[in-house]
Write a protein that holds these residues in place. Structure first.
Motif, PDB file in Angstrom:
ATOM      1  N   ILE A   1     -49.072 -27.987-131.154  1.00 52.72           N
ATOM      2  CA  ILE A   1     -48.649 -26.737-131.807  1.00 52.72           C
ATOM      3  C   ILE A   1     -47.188 -26.838-132.233  1.00 52.72           C
ATOM      4  O   ILE A   1     -46.831 -26.505-133.370  1.00 52.72           O
TER       5      ILE A   1
ATOM      6  N   PHE B   1     -49.095 -21.542-140.699  1.00 52.54           N
ATOM      7  CA  PHE B   1     -49.724 -21.633-139.390  1.00 52.54           C
ATOM      8  C   PHE B   1     -51.207 -21.965-139.541  1.00 52.54           C
ATOM      9  O   PHE B   1     -51.891 -21.440-140.408  1.00 52.54           O
TER      10      PHE B   1
ATOM     11  N   GLU C   1     -50.835 -20.666-132.917  1.00 48.23           N
ATOM     12  CA  GLU C   1     -49.549 -21.129-133.448  1.00 48.23           C
ATOM     13  C   GLU C   1     -48.652 -19.949-133.794  1.00 48.23           C
ATOM     14  O   GLU C   1     -47.448 -19.975-133.528  1.00 48.23           O
TER      15      GLU C   1
END
Length: 191
Positions: free
Chosen positions: A76, A18, A23
């Motif tokens: 994302i 991430f 996220e």
């Protein structure tokens, strides 16, 4: 999909998969909303069959949930797909996301070779050694306390209360008629 629980490891916030905490938050939301078993759902007037580890949601709804733009949400989701945490199946105005390692995240390993008594003994032994190390004295030996668990009574049995004792006013009220009782009370109060 709002029932039950999910298992999570604290190290998820340190994962290199991430890029930022947003996220992680989006991924955790998708894991929490994913179905834990095959299920039929109706979402945006469409009937869908979701497999274990899948969630159906539109970019628009997901963006509103996190109060960000759809463009940022697409970025994302793209990063989560690139990092192989998600797979995406696109349909008209709707996406079905599959959590790639859903079973790894959610299935708890079961040890079949360990019994309840083994765990109890281990805890008991560890407690003893910890206490001995903490005291670290020859004169003081720590022994684990034995816990007594009371036996529950049968709830179907009748509860019988002891009759309470009456005070002198109650006794006299029963013995005397109302006029005599009033006279007696006045005498008691004056004395």
């Amino acid at each position: 999909m709002t029932e039950g629980w999910i298992a999570l490891h604290r190290k998820i916030y340190e994962s290199k998969d991430f890029n930022n905490q947003l996220e992680v938050a989006v991924f955790l939301y998708l894991v929490a909303m994913a179905s834990h078993k095959p299920v039929q759902v109706v979402y945006r007037k469409k009937q869908l069959t979701l497999k274990r580890g899948q969630v159906a949601i539109a970019f628009k709804d997901l963006s509103k949930k996190f109060n960000i733009t759809e463009r940022k949400m697409r970025t994302i989701i793209k990063n989560l797909i690139i990092s192989k945490n998600l797979n995406q199946t696109l349909t008209r105005n709707l996406s079905i996301y599959t959590i790639v390692k859903y079973s790894k995240y959610q299935d708890m390993p079961v040890k079949t070779d360990q019994t309840l008594t083994d765990r109890t003994t281990t805890i008991y032994t560890n407690t003893t050694s910890v206490c001995k190390n903490m005291l670290n004295s020859k004169n003081m030996i720590a022994k684990p306390k034995k816990i007594n668990i009371p036996i529950l009574q049968n709830l179907n049995s009748k509860i019988i209360e002891k009759p309470r004792e009456k005070n002198e006013f109650e006794i006299m009220r029963e013995k005397l008629d109302s006029e005599d009782y009033e006279k007696w009370v006045l005498r008691q109060l004056n004395s």
